[in-house]
Enzyme design. Structure first.
Site, PDB file in Angstrom:
ATOM      1  N   GLU A   1      62.314  49.497  24.205  1.00 49.17           N
ATOM      2  CA  GLU A   1      60.906  50.366  23.984  1.00 49.17           C
ATOM      3  C   GLU A   1      60.611  50.650  22.404  1.00 49.17           C
ATOM      4  O   GLU A   1      59.851  50.427  21.998  1.00 49.17           O
ATOM      5  CB  GLU A   1      61.223  51.624  24.620  1.00 49.17           C
ATOM      6  CG  GLU A   1      59.905  52.370  24.448  1.00 49.17           C
ATOM      7  CD  GLU A   1      60.080  53.843  25.334  1.00 49.17           C
ATOM      8  OE1 GLU A   1      61.137  53.743  26.198  1.00 49.17           O
ATOM      9  OE2 GLU A   1      58.911  54.304  25.509  1.00 49.17           O
TER      10      GLU A   1
ATOM     11  N   ASP B   1      53.139  59.911  21.898  1.00 51.61           N
ATOM     12  CA  ASP B   1      53.163  61.125  22.377  1.00 51.61           C
ATOM     13  C   ASP B   1      53.699  62.286  21.643  1.00 51.61           C
ATOM     14  O   ASP B   1      53.285  63.462  21.728  1.00 51.61           O
ATOM     15  CB  ASP B   1      53.945  60.698  23.796  1.00 51.61           C
ATOM     16  CG  ASP B   1      53.408  59.684  24.279  1.00 51.61           C
ATOM     17  OD1 ASP B   1      52.748  59.049  23.938  1.00 51.61           O
ATOM     18  OD2 ASP B   1      53.746  59.580  25.732  1.00 51.61           O
TER      19      ASP B   1
ATOM     20  N   GLN C   1      43.781  56.373  26.243  1.00 56.47           N
ATOM     21  CA  GLN C   1      44.686  56.048  25.275  1.00 56.47           C
ATOM     22  C   GLN C   1      44.218  54.972  24.224  1.00 56.47           C
ATOM     23  O   GLN C   1      42.892  54.823  24.311  1.00 56.47           O
ATOM     24  CB  GLN C   1      45.800  55.287  25.853  1.00 56.47           C
ATOM     25  CG  GLN C   1      47.094  56.069  26.091  1.00 56.47           C
ATOM     26  CD  GLN C   1      48.452  55.028  26.640  1.00 56.47           C
ATOM     27  OE1 GLN C   1      48.116  54.261  27.254  1.00 56.47           O
ATOM     28  NE2 GLN C   1      49.347  55.159  26.520  1.00 56.47           N
TER      29      GLN C   1
HETATM   30  C1  GLC Z   1      55.153  56.487  26.128  1.00 58.05           C
HETATM   31  C2  GLC Z   1      54.656  55.894  24.724  1.00 58.05           C
HETATM   32  C3  GLC Z   1      53.173  55.613  25.048  1.00 58.05           C
HETATM   33  C4  GLC Z   1      53.400  54.163  26.069  1.00 58.05           C
HETATM   34  C5  GLC Z   1      54.162  54.667  27.486  1.00 58.05           C
HETATM   35  C6  GLC Z   1      54.484  53.661  28.202  1.00 58.05           C
HETATM   36  O1  GLC Z   1      54.471  57.309  26.509  1.00 58.05           O
HETATM   37  O2  GLC Z   1      54.613  57.121  23.993  1.00 58.05           O
HETATM   38  O3  GLC Z   1      52.568  55.053  24.006  1.00 58.05           O
HETATM   39  O4  GLC Z   1      51.874  53.966  26.376  1.00 58.05           O
HETATM   40  O5  GLC Z   1      55.379  55.138  26.952  1.00 58.05           O
HETATM   41  O6  GLC Z   1      55.254  52.382  27.319  1.00 58.05           O
END
Ligand code: GLC
Length: 422
Positions: free
Chosen positions: A393, A163, A101
């Site tokens: 989020e 993502d 990541q």
């Molecule tokens: C989603 C996001 C990613 C993050 C994860 C946990 O998959 O796209 O960037 O690390 O959630 O928060």
């Protein structure tokens, strides 16, 4: 308001703390995520410095011998998440995923170190972490920079942290999903489907996981042969920043050779990141390294060049013009996709919503580069979103409503570390 939200943010971090690591959100994301943990450490540092360092140390306990640091560490299994450790099949201990990541950890460690005022108490911990951070940066240079330009090649959309960004739509077309088979998603049982990726996108994510597993998670081979190999503008900018920050830490530790090596990576990227400049749109964007095609999209990651410390008069003024245009189109910056793009969707993952961590990096970079107006806008919008909706989020850039999961760890951390005084 501020004090109330401070208390709430600290409560969320404490509630999501699983002892040494913090889950992004207890229901949707029940494990340790790589870049989430780094940002979470910034939040802990505001009230518990020891716990902040511990978060990063725990993440690096899952580092592979070649320097790679996984995107998820499955310290404890949880049936509520798919794809879990059995699907990844990396065979590592602790169990991990097989992709990485965005490398923000070194930048975070530098913040922790400065917050601790370079104190002797934390120096041994920095000494311990430094070689691990360096090993990860070397891994990026050796395995994920085949162009030799300081540009990071992502081999899965999930590596980019953004993502479901439309930047991955065209490069994903070639992924063969015929062997994916039946599976049961868990994300759509926790969250509204309209916010989440579609079935074909999910099939592709899984096909890439299977391809990695079939190659025995041989990272060098994956970097050469995977069907998805995209030069990601976000990761490239963050790595450039991280190399600068790690070089500064090397200076503080008196490690001359390492500082020089890291400044070599910085120089390489400063010269090479032009590869990601798409002159036809006047912005930095991602680029398919297999066929050289630009995504042609302005995303929130396009504004990270300031955070990376890149300086280029023409590129900077064009990027700032995009900033001005977008900031007039939406109430809250920075949407993850240009609102003038036909694919803009204000609530769907990475196709519109605002993420606090991205805003933190954009705002920090703009401020350091002396663009105080836009910097202030990013910070006060972030603050207004959190005060208005709570610690979600992500957020709708138009209405300010929270989207995705609630009680989110990295959002809470960014409140405490940065947004609260915006
Ligand atoms: C989603 C996001 C990613 C993050 C994860 C946990 O998959 O796209 O960037 O690390 O959630 O928060």
């Amino acid at each position: 308001m501020t004090t109330q939200l401070d208390e709430r943010a600290r409560d969320i971090l404490r509630a999501n703390d699983r002892g040494g690591y913090t889950v992004p959100n207890g229901r949707v994301y029940p494990f340790q995520w790589n870049w989430d943990s780094a940002f979470v450490a910034l939040g802990f540092a505001t009230f518990d410095q020891d716990r902040a360092w511990r978060e990063v140390e725990t993440l690096f306990e899952a580092q592979w011998p070649d320097g790679f640091v996984p995107h998820i560490v499955f310290w404890k299994d949880d049936a509520g998440y798919f794809p879990g450790p059995a699907v990844w099949g990396t065979g590592r201990s602790p169990l991990t995923s097989g992709i990485t990541q965005p490398p923000v950890a070194s930048s975070v460690v530098r913040s922790l170190w400065l917050r601790a005022e370079r104190s002797a108490t934390f120096r041994p911990r920095l000494e311990q972490l430094f070689p691990k951070l360096l090993a990860w940066h070397r891994w990026f240079a050796e395995v994920r920079d085949p162009l030799g330009k300081g540009v990071v090649i992502a081999v899965h959309p999930w590596e980019t942290g953004r993502d479901n960004s439309p930047e991955w739509d065209a490069p994903s077309q070639v992924i063969d999903t015929s062997r994916v088979g039946e599976y049961k998603r868990r994300d759509t049982t926790h969250l509204d489907q309209s916010m989440r990726p579609t079935k074909i996108e999910y099939d592709r994510y899984l096909a890439l996981v299977q391809a990695g597993r079939d190659m025995g998670w041989d990272q060098r081979r994956i970097a050469r042969e995977h069907p998805f190999r995209v030069a990601d503008v976000g990761m490239s900018m963050m790595l450039l920043r991280a190399n600068r920050d790690l070089a500064a830490l090397a200076d503080d530790l008196g490690r001359k050779a390492e500082a020089e090596e890291l400044r070599g990576y910085v120089k390489r990227a400063e010269a090479g990141l032009d590869y990601l400049w798409d002159d036809s749109i006047g912005a930095y964007c991602s680029r398919d390294s297999i066929n050289g095609r630009f995504s042609g999209l302005v995303t929130s990651a396009s504004f990270l060049s300031f955070y990376a410390g890149l300086k280029h008069d023409k590129h900077d003024s064009s990027t700032l013009q995009h900033f001005e245009r977008i900031s007039k189109r939406v109430r809250y910056v920075m949407p993850s996709l240009d609102p003038d793009d036909p694919g803009f969707d204000s609530i769907r993952y990475w196709r519109g919503p605002v993420w606090a961590v991205v805003n933190y990096m954009i705002g920090t970079g703009l401020s350091e580069a002396g663009h105080s107006g836009p910097a202030q806008r990013v910070r006060s919008d972030t603050r207004a979103l959190m005060e208005g909706a709570g610690l979600y989020e992500s957020y709708c850039p138009v209405s300010g409503r929270g989207s995705g999961g609630g009680d989110f760890s990295w959002t809470s951390a960014i409140w405490l570390h940065w947004a609260r005084s915006g």
